[in-house]
Write an enzyme that holds these catalytic residues in place. Structure first.
Site, short mmCIF file in Angstrom:
data_model
loop_
_atom_site.label_atom_id
_atom_site.label_comp_id
_atom_site.label_asym_id
_atom_site.label_seq_id
_atom_site.Cartn_x
_atom_site.Cartn_y
_atom_site.Cartn_z
N ARG A 16 0.83 -1.08 -0.05
CA ARG A 16 0.04 -0.05 -0.09
C ARG A 16 0.91 1.17 -0.03
O ARG A 16 0.36 2.31 0.39
CB ARG A 16 -1.04 -0.02 1.30
CG ARG A 16 -1.95 -0.74 1.00
CD ARG A 16 -3.15 -0.91 2.05
NE ARG A 16 -2.63 -1.32 3.56
CZ ARG A 16 -2.74 -1.05 4.83
NH1 ARG A 16 -3.89 -0.17 4.80
NH2 ARG A 16 -1.99 -1.46 5.59
N GLU A 17 2.07 1.31 -0.70
CA GLU A 17 2.80 2.22 -0.74
C GLU A 17 2.20 3.60 -1.43
O GLU A 17 2.39 4.81 -1.06
CB GLU A 17 4.34 2.10 -1.35
CG GLU A 17 4.27 1.25 -2.69
CD GLU A 17 4.25 -0.33 -2.31
OE1 GLU A 17 3.68 -0.74 -1.48
OE2 GLU A 17 4.89 -0.84 -3.18
N TRP A 18 1.42 3.38 -2.35
CA TRP A 18 0.53 4.47 -2.89
C TRP A 18 -0.33 5.38 -2.11
O TRP A 18 -0.13 6.37 -1.93
CB TRP A 18 -0.43 3.70 -4.16
CG TRP A 18 -1.05 4.59 -4.84
CD1 TRP A 18 -0.55 5.45 -5.91
CD2 TRP A 18 -2.50 4.84 -4.77
NE1 TRP A 18 -1.79 6.08 -6.52
CE2 TRP A 18 -2.77 6.02 -5.85
CE3 TRP A 18 -3.23 4.38 -4.20
CZ2 TRP A 18 -4.05 6.33 -6.17
CZ3 TRP A 18 -4.68 4.87 -3.95
CH2 TRP A 18 -5.00 5.93 -5.01
N LYS A 19 -1.13 4.24 -1.33
CA LYS A 19 -1.95 4.88 -0.27
C LYS A 19 -1.15 5.80 0.94
O LYS A 19 -1.40 7.00 1.08
CB LYS A 19 -2.58 3.90 0.57
CG LYS A 19 -3.34 4.17 1.76
CD LYS A 19 -3.81 3.02 2.67
CE LYS A 19 -4.28 3.41 4.07
NZ LYS A 19 -5.73 3.61 3.69
N ILE A 435 -28.48 2.33 15.71
CA ILE A 435 -28.05 1.31 14.76
C ILE A 435 -27.26 0.21 15.31
O ILE A 435 -27.13 -0.77 14.54
CB ILE A 435 -27.78 1.74 13.24
CG1 ILE A 435 -28.64 3.08 13.08
CG2 ILE A 435 -27.49 0.80 12.49
CD1 ILE A 435 -30.03 2.56 12.71
N GLY A 436 -26.43 0.41 16.33
CA GLY A 436 -25.48 -0.77 16.63
C GLY A 436 -24.26 -0.21 17.44
O GLY A 436 -24.18 -0.59 18.72
N ARG A 519 -8.51 5.07 0.06
CA ARG A 519 -9.34 3.92 1.09
C ARG A 519 -9.02 2.63 0.51
O ARG A 519 -9.48 2.37 -0.56
CB ARG A 519 -10.68 4.45 1.44
CG ARG A 519 -11.26 3.29 2.35
CD ARG A 519 -12.26 3.79 3.17
NE ARG A 519 -12.95 2.44 3.68
CZ ARG A 519 -12.87 1.94 4.75
NH1 ARG A 519 -11.93 2.45 5.47
NH2 ARG A 519 -13.60 1.13 5.26
N CYS A 647 -28.31 0.81 4.36
CA CYS A 647 -27.45 1.97 4.23
C CYS A 647 -26.60 2.04 3.08
O CYS A 647 -26.60 0.89 2.23
CB CYS A 647 -26.71 2.48 5.44
SG CYS A 647 -25.29 1.36 5.83
N HIS A 698 -22.67 10.79 9.01
CA HIS A 698 -21.49 11.09 8.40
C HIS A 698 -20.78 12.21 8.79
O HIS A 698 -19.62 12.73 8.39
CB HIS A 698 -21.56 10.71 6.90
CG HIS A 698 -21.89 9.50 6.56
ND1 HIS A 698 -23.14 9.32 6.64
CD2 HIS A 698 -21.36 8.24 6.31
CE1 HIS A 698 -23.57 7.63 6.54
NE2 HIS A 698 -22.34 7.19 6.45
N1 GLN Z 1 -24.72 -2.26 13.22
C1 GLN Z 1 -23.86 -1.68 12.38
C2 GLN Z 1 -23.22 -0.38 13.08
O1 GLN Z 1 -23.83 0.20 13.71
C3 GLN Z 1 -24.10 -1.38 11.12
C4 GLN Z 1 -23.10 -0.67 10.07
C5 GLN Z 1 -23.45 -0.65 8.81
O2 GLN Z 1 -24.66 -0.39 8.44
N2 GLN Z 1 -22.65 -0.26 7.76
O3 GLN Z 1 -21.87 0.13 13.12
ZN ZN Z 2 -25.60 1.75 8.13
#
Ligand code: GLN
Ligand code: ZN
Length: 762
Positions: A16-19, A435-436, A519, A647, A698
């Site tokens: 991964r030298e480019w990264k 979501i977790g 990435r 998602c 995000h």
């Molecule tokens: N349960 C995962 C989290 O909350 C769901 C991640 C995802 O949707 N990519 O991180």
């Molecule tokens: Zn998600």
């Protein structure tokens, strides 16, 4: 004489030298001139490697400082106005600004490159007049020639594909845009021809999708113009990822070569050739070595395939090549030291594929007898893996055959389960949840490092994780959430975590591939029969549940997501692999239920990613993907509530399939799809529990209560309030603690407002 050709080589480097170079430059640790020279070294290394292996047509201009679509846009001066670009060669600051955003201007959108996990930057055409900023393919050609004496084959993205992947223009303006672009392409090609370039590869992967009559006419215009302006230049019109639609139209275009994918589009392309033949005045670029898969090719099979093609083309008309750019596979198997021999011997990454191309070319030019040893070694390796214990688990194969023959249905239909579940859980209207995952602080990451290095023992690590759970259970209660989670502190990656605990998976040390920009991801390899070995998530979930009166949701990654984010074996179908995963995960679902967990979320963010390119194959995929999800979840009690989460993609055109998954509750990303998802619920009513993400996770920005209130109100215009949940868009692991707590507090406040509002209406 038959020749060998490569369509593109990975940019990232074996280590991964480019990264590393890109990221050092971005962070200011590398001067621009030093950066250029490092990047050039990497690029020349890759060319040298192909030269030493003996590849005849070595691609140049396949290399990039970020992404090849962004390069094409930059070459044509297609720079969004907000980056204040004026003229001349596009400076790196602008180039990387488009890709990553600057303080003043947001980045351009990024999206999936066909059905791969590579993402390109979407060109924005509005308001720009295209010009040539620099002839990049020419510079790349010169460099290869001057530095290494390579007669390179410049690779250029074709105009039709480029336009179709761009945005910022109306469909009715397509021809206008083509009229602007064609002369620029012509100029580029003319300069190449003047320089003495023999072959160029023009990539038009869009030709594997459905084209209408207007598009076919456009192809004639484009390639007619090229042929008229640069008759001496050999153009290889390159397609990949599937078979081409409209074979007879395409093979009669005025180009010298047609490149077809005989791996991922094998049956379609072969049958077109058999039916309509191949023009005698053209060269066939036969893409027979899989540019996307990681397995050794069976040389026998490939030679047999070439024999078949030889019925329609002469050896002089044949170029043996990779099915697509090798961008999609890791660099080399050579440095892997931890894989079992049977697996390692059966793998071929980019460098090993170069060897395969050269070998096959040699075999058809000089006769199979010259590669007898290699042939034998190859078949031996493939056979050893085929006969390995991991691929022949009778227990698993029989169990999966038995359960996949049954209809995976829950005991009660949703309308009845819902009543039973409401009675048990007594949730308020508009239940809130997440979501977790919760923030993976530096502390969490350090703890994992210590444990992986062996500095911490299992007990120390487990006790650290329990402390994190304690903290977050308290926080969730304080914030006032209804359904809690344990926070996923023990997981790095949602696929890797399960892969490491299931049988049938292997992990490479260096098997990275570019996902977008710098990435890279290192997908696990599903090489054997997948099997459940022991409970994977029960301990932490049970612990979390013991600390609260609120329900704690168990958290699993679903079968389709695990499959789509892994490299998979090819001796059985993807459908079969999905069912094996479903069977293994079902045992985890049951283990959670037996441990007293009554809500279980099975995440399927990547369902959409596996959708086949050809429309005719899509329904079948969705059908078995839905079935795999139901197999995972159908055996639970009526009171057990199954959740799912999606998602990354836009799901508005697959609501029916989502509904067919029959999850009691889905949480789904909404804020980035610009209302399209909500709109689709105006057209179809959704009959199961659903939480539309009320804020985008995000960004570090804390969403205001009013923003979420308006999201909720909008959603409630089209969704049943009795079935509506309130949650963020996705997991929170990339966020900071403070901002997460504050955002969730605001979310709960917005929920209270909605509840009050709702009771007034009622
Ligand atoms: N349960 C995962 C989290 O909350 C769901 C991640 C995802 O949707 N990519 O991180
Ligand atoms: Zn998600």
């Amino acid at each position: 004489m038959v020749k060998s050709s490569v369509l593109g080589y990975p940019r990232i480097g074996a280590d991964r030298e480019w990264k590393k170079a890109l990221e050092a430059f971005w962070s200011g640790k590398l001067e621009e001139s030093e950066f250029h020279s490092q990047v050039q070294n990497i690029r020349l290394n890759h060319l040298r490697k192909q030269q030493e292996k003996g590849i005849d047509f070595i691609p140049v201009n396949d290399f990039s400082y970020y992404d090849h679509i962004l390069d094409t846009a930059a070459m044509f001066g297609i720079i969004p106005k907000r980056f204040a670009y004026e003229s001349g060669v596009v400076p790196l600051s602008v180039y990387y600004g488009i890709a990553r955003g600057t303080k003043e201007a947001t980045a351009s959108e990024m999206t999936k490159w066909f059905n791969t996990n590579y993402h390109y930057i979407v060109p924005e055409l509005d308001g720009v007049t295209p010009i040539i900023t620099e002839n990049k393919p020419l510079l790349a050609y010169r460099e290869a020639k001057e530095k290494l004496g390579i007669e390179g084959k410049p690779v250029i993205v074709g105009p039709l594909t480029f336009l179709k992947l761009s945005k910022g223009y109306e469909l009715s303006e397509t021809d206008e845009w083509l009229a602007k672009l064609i002369p620029l392409y012509v100029k580029i090609l003319q300069e190449l021809a003047q320089e003495g370039v023999q072959w160029v590869q023009i990539d038009e992967p869009i030709l594997v999708t459905k084209l209408n009559a207007a598009d076919l006419q456009r192809l004639k215009t484009i390639y007619g113009a090229f042929a008229a302006a640069v008759p001496s230049l050999n153009i290889m019109l390159q397609t990949y990822f599937e078979s081409i639609e409209n074979y007879t139209d395409i093979v009669t275009l005025p180009v010298k070569g047609i490149g077809l994918d005989f791996v991922h589009g094998l049956s379609g392309n072969i049958s077109s050739i058999q039916k309509s033949g191949f023009p005698a005045d053209k060269v066939l670029g036969a893409g027979i070595i899989d540019g996307r898969g990681i397995w050794k090719a069976s040389l026998h099979e490939k030679l047999a395939l070439l024999d078949k093609l030889n019925e329609h083309v002469t050896p002089n008309q044949l170029i043996v090549q990779s099915s697509c750019s090798l961008l999609h596979v890791p660099v080399t198997v050579r440095n892997e030291t931890k894989l079992v021999t049977e697996l390692k011997d059966a793998l071929a990454f980019a460098d090993e594929k170069l060897d395969e191309l050269v070998l096959i070319t040699k075999a058809i030019s000089t006769g199979k007898a010259f590669i007898t040893d290699e042939l034998e070694r190859c078949e031996h390796a493939l056979l050893a893996l085929k006969q390995s214990g991991e691929r022949n688990r009778n227990d698993i194969q029989q169990a999966v055959a038995a359960i996949s023959a049954q209809q995976p249905v829950r005991n009660l239909p949703f309308s009845e389960r819902h009543i039973v579940q409401q009675k048990k859980w007594q949730l308020p209207i508009f239940p809130t949840t997440t979501i977790g995952s919760f923030p993976q602080s530096i502390e969490v990451r350090n703890a994992r490092q210590q444990w992986r290095k062996g500095v911490w023992n299992n007990d120390q690590y487990a006790s650290f994780i329990r402390d994190q759970i304690d903290i977050w259970i308290k926080l969730q209660e304080e914030i006032g959430l209804d359904v809690l989670v344990h926070g996923e502190f023990e997981r790095t990656d949602m696929v890797e975590f399960f892969g490491e605990k299931l049988a049938g998976f292997a992990f490479t040390q260096y098997g990275w591939v570019q996902s977008y920009g710098s990435r890279c991801v290192k997908p696990p390899i599903i090489f054997g029969d997948v099997a459940f070995e022991e409970a994977m998530t029960v301990e932490e979930t049970k612990y979390a549940q013991s600390k609260t009166e609120h329900p704690v949701k168990g958290m699993l990654t679903g079968p389709i997501t695990i499959m789509n984010w892994s490299f998979v074996r090819e001796d059985i179908t993807r459908e079969q692999i999905a069912y094996q995963l479903a069977y293994a995960l079902r045992q985890e679902v049951e283990a959670l239920e037996n441990a007293g967990i009554g809500m279980i979320q099975v995440d399927e963010p990547a369902v959409r990613e596996g959708l086949p390119l050809k429309e005719k194959d899509q329904a079948n995929y969705l059908e078995w993907a839905v079935k795999a999800f139901r197999m995972t979840t159908c055996t639970v009690q009526d009171t057990t509530q199954i959740h799912t989460h999606m998602c990354y993609c836009e799901f508005h055109d697959m609501i029916d399939s989502i509904e067919a998954m029959d999850a009691d509750v889905i949480s789904i990303e909404t804020s980035r799809s610009h209302g399209e998802l909500i709109h689709s619920f105006e057209l179809n009513t959704y009959k199961l529990g659903i939480g539309l993400g009320v804020y985008d996770i995000h960004s570090p920005r804390i969403p205001r209560v009013e923003e979420m209130t308006s999201m909720i109100e909008r959603a409630l215009r089209v969704l049943d309030p009795e079935l509506f949940w309130i949650n963020p868009d996705c997991g929170l692991k990339t966020r900071g603690l403070e901002e997460t707590v504050q955002s969730l507090r605001n979310m709960v406040e917005a929920t209270q407002i909605a509840r009050a509002q709702h009771s007034v209406i009622k």
